[in-house]
Design a protein around this motif. Structure first.
Motif, PDB file in Angstrom:
ATOM      1  N   LEU A 281       8.011  -0.801 106.100  1.00 16.29           N
ATOM      2  CA  LEU A 281       8.661  -0.293 104.895  1.00 16.29           C
ATOM      3  C   LEU A 281       7.652  -0.072 103.780  1.00 16.29           C
ATOM      4  N   ASP A 282       6.709  -0.985 103.630  1.00 12.25           N
ATOM      5  CA  ASP A 282       5.624  -0.871 102.663  1.00 12.25           C
ATOM      6  C   ASP A 282       6.139  -0.559 101.260  1.00 12.25           C
ATOM      7  N   SER A 283       7.035  -1.423 100.773  1.00 14.17           N
ATOM      8  CA  SER A 283       7.668  -1.220  99.469  1.00 14.17           C
ATOM      9  C   SER A 283       7.684  -2.534  98.705  1.00 14.17           C
ATOM     10  N   PRO A 284       7.346  -2.501  97.420  1.00 19.30           N
ATOM     11  CA  PRO A 284       7.398  -3.750  96.659  1.00 19.30           C
ATOM     12  C   PRO A 284       8.821  -4.294  96.509  1.00 19.30           C
ATOM     13  N   VAL A 285       9.799  -3.408  96.408  1.00 19.06           N
ATOM     14  CA  VAL A 285      11.190  -3.854  96.310  1.00 19.06           C
ATOM     15  C   VAL A 285      11.610  -4.494  97.628  1.00 19.06           C
ATOM     16  N   GLY A 286      11.292  -3.841  98.736  1.00 13.82           N
ATOM     17  CA  GLY A 286      11.591  -4.407 100.042  1.00 13.82           C
ATOM     18  C   GLY A 286      10.902  -5.747 100.233  1.00 13.82           C
ATOM     19  N   GLU A 287       9.689  -5.817  99.725  1.00 19.99           N
ATOM     20  CA  GLU A 287       8.941  -7.071  99.812  1.00 19.99           C
ATOM     21  C   GLU A 287       9.668  -8.192  99.071  1.00 19.99           C
ATOM     22  N   GLN A 288      10.151  -7.903  97.890  1.00 16.76           N
ATOM     23  CA  GLN A 288      10.846  -8.922  97.109  1.00 16.76           C
ATOM     24  C   GLN A 288      12.147  -9.347  97.796  1.00 16.76           C
ATOM     25  N   VAL A 289      12.896  -8.386  98.305  1.00 19.47           N
ATOM     26  CA  VAL A 289      14.167  -8.707  98.966  1.00 19.47           C
ATOM     27  C   VAL A 289      13.914  -9.489 100.251  1.00 19.47           C
TER      28      VAL A 289
ATOM     29  N   ALA B  65      15.089 -18.060 101.770  1.00 22.12           N
ATOM     30  CA  ALA B  65      16.445 -18.595 101.891  1.00 22.12           C
ATOM     31  C   ALA B  65      16.690 -19.134 103.290  1.00 22.12           C
ATOM     32  N   LYS B  66      16.214 -18.426 104.288  1.00 23.43           N
ATOM     33  CA  LYS B  66      16.389 -18.878 105.670  1.00 23.43           C
ATOM     34  C   LYS B  66      15.604 -20.163 105.915  1.00 23.43           C
ATOM     35  N   GLU B  67      14.399 -20.220 105.344  1.00 24.07           N
ATOM     36  CA  GLU B  67      13.542 -21.370 105.589  1.00 24.07           C
ATOM     37  C   GLU B  67      13.971 -22.614 104.810  1.00 24.07           C
ATOM     38  N   TYR B  68      14.384 -22.432 103.549  1.00 26.81           N
ATOM     39  CA  TYR B  68      14.653 -23.575 102.686  1.00 26.81           C
ATOM     40  C   TYR B  68      16.128 -23.778 102.339  1.00 26.81           C
TER      41      TYR B  68
ATOM     42  N   THR C  81      22.935 -15.364  97.243  1.00 21.14           N
ATOM     43  CA  THR C  81      23.704 -14.313  96.571  1.00 21.14           C
ATOM     44  C   THR C  81      23.316 -14.227  95.102  1.00 21.14           C
ATOM     45  N   THR C  82      23.242 -15.372  94.453  1.00 18.54           N
ATOM     46  CA  THR C  82      22.850 -15.404  93.037  1.00 18.54           C
ATOM     47  C   THR C  82      21.430 -14.872  92.871  1.00 18.54           C
ATOM     48  N   THR C  83      20.550 -15.281  93.744  1.00 21.21           N
ATOM     49  CA  THR C  83      19.151 -14.840  93.669  1.00 21.21           C
ATOM     50  C   THR C  83      19.046 -13.342  93.876  1.00 21.21           C
ATOM     51  N   LEU C  84      19.754 -12.803  94.847  1.00 17.55           N
ATOM     52  CA  LEU C  84      19.703 -11.366  95.103  1.00 17.55           C
ATOM     53  C   LEU C  84      20.325 -10.568  93.951  1.00 17.55           C
ATOM     54  N   ARG C  85      21.384 -11.081  93.360  1.00 21.20           N
ATOM     55  CA  ARG C  85      21.968 -10.408  92.185  1.00 21.20           C
ATOM     56  C   ARG C  85      20.997 -10.419  91.012  1.00 21.20           C
TER      57      ARG C  85
ATOM     58  N   LEU D 134      17.737 -10.625  91.247  1.00 19.23           N
ATOM     59  CA  LEU D 134      16.675  -9.692  91.621  1.00 19.23           C
ATOM     60  C   LEU D 134      17.115  -8.251  91.363  1.00 19.23           C
ATOM     61  N   ALA D 135      18.350  -7.920  91.717  1.00 17.42           N
ATOM     62  CA  ALA D 135      18.870  -6.570  91.470  1.00 17.42           C
ATOM     63  C   ALA D 135      18.879  -6.254  89.976  1.00 17.42           C
ATOM     64  N   ASN D 136      19.275  -7.229  89.158  1.00 18.04           N
ATOM     65  CA  ASN D 136      19.253  -7.022  87.702  1.00 18.04           C
ATOM     66  C   ASN D 136      17.833  -6.793  87.202  1.00 18.04           C
ATOM     67  N   PHE D 137      16.886  -7.582  87.693  1.00 19.35           N
ATOM     68  CA  PHE D 137      15.492  -7.404  87.300  1.00 19.35           C
ATOM     69  C   PHE D 137      14.980  -6.030  87.709  1.00 19.35           C
ATOM     70  N   LEU D 138      15.331  -5.591  88.913  1.00 18.60           N
ATOM     71  CA  LEU D 138      14.868  -4.284  89.393  1.00 18.60           C
ATOM     72  C   LEU D 138      15.473  -3.142  88.573  1.00 18.60           C
ATOM     73  N   ARG D 139      16.756  -3.280  88.197  1.00 24.00           N
ATOM     74  CA  ARG D 139      17.372  -2.268  87.332  1.00 24.00           C
ATOM     75  C   ARG D 139      16.694  -2.222  85.972  1.00 24.00           C
ATOM     76  N   ASP D 140      16.431  -3.396  85.407  1.00 24.37           N
ATOM     77  CA  ASP D 140      15.744  -3.457  84.111  1.00 24.37           C
ATOM     78  C   ASP D 140      14.348  -2.857  84.203  1.00 24.37           C
TER      79      ASP D 140
END
Length: 167
Positions: free
Chosen positions: A47-55, A62-65, A71-75, A77-83
């Motif tokens: 994918l080679d995308s910074p947004v994909g990298e963050q997601v 989340a899987k590891e820890y 859900t809260t973290t992804l929301r 992140l979405a707000n930060f990306l929109r901003d």
């Protein structure tokens, strides 16, 4: 109520159209027995995308820890990306004004020279070897200044991410 793995597999059918091929690829890797973190890392490299990298990094952590707050973290992140996108658009608009002003500043002397060249004295002055040297120096200086301005006015591209360095 689904696990992260189940949710990613479901996104291959119900996710955003533009990202479905990537989620299908992740699903296929997971069905072949690849670990989730490995499948995400492999798809991230494609994918080679910074947004994909963050997601994908968020999902991997989340899987590891533990994924109670995914859900809260992804929301968030979405707000930060929109901003970030909104701020980037505003900065690009301002840079556009600066670039247009610099272009006008680079063209203005040449328009004045073209206007002055309607007079015979100006044509005679620049017809000499010294006049040609002044014109040549002016063209080189204008081009150099414009190229320099263009380089410093560039924004960091969106392709630059945490893993991928940009120059």
């Amino acid at each position: 109520g689904q696990s992260i793995t189940e949710a990613l597999i479901a996104l291959s059918d119900h996710g955003p159209e533009i990202l479905r091929p990537h989620f299908v690829s992740i699903r296929n890797r997971l069905q072949k027995g690849t670990m989730l973190q490995t499948a995400l890392a492999e798809e991230l490299a494609l994918l080679d995308s910074p947004v994909g990298e963050q997601v994908f990094m968020t999902l991997s952590y989340a899987k590891e820890y533990g994924g109670r707050d995914v859900t809260t973290t992804l929301r968030l992140l979405a707000n930060f990306l929109r901003d970030e996108a909104q701020i980037r658009d505003e900065i690009e608009a301002r840079f556009g004004w600066v670039k247009n002003s610099a272009l006008l500043g680079a063209i203005a002397p040449w328009l004045l020279l073209a206007l002055l060249s309607l007079q015979q004295e100006t044509v005679a002055a620049f017809a000499t070897s010294a006049g040609r040297l002044v014109l040549t120096f002016g063209v080189v200086a204008t081009a150099g200044a414009f190229i320099w301005m263009d380089r410093i006015a560039r924004l960091r591209s969106e392709e630059c991410g945490v893993v991928k360095e940009c120059r």
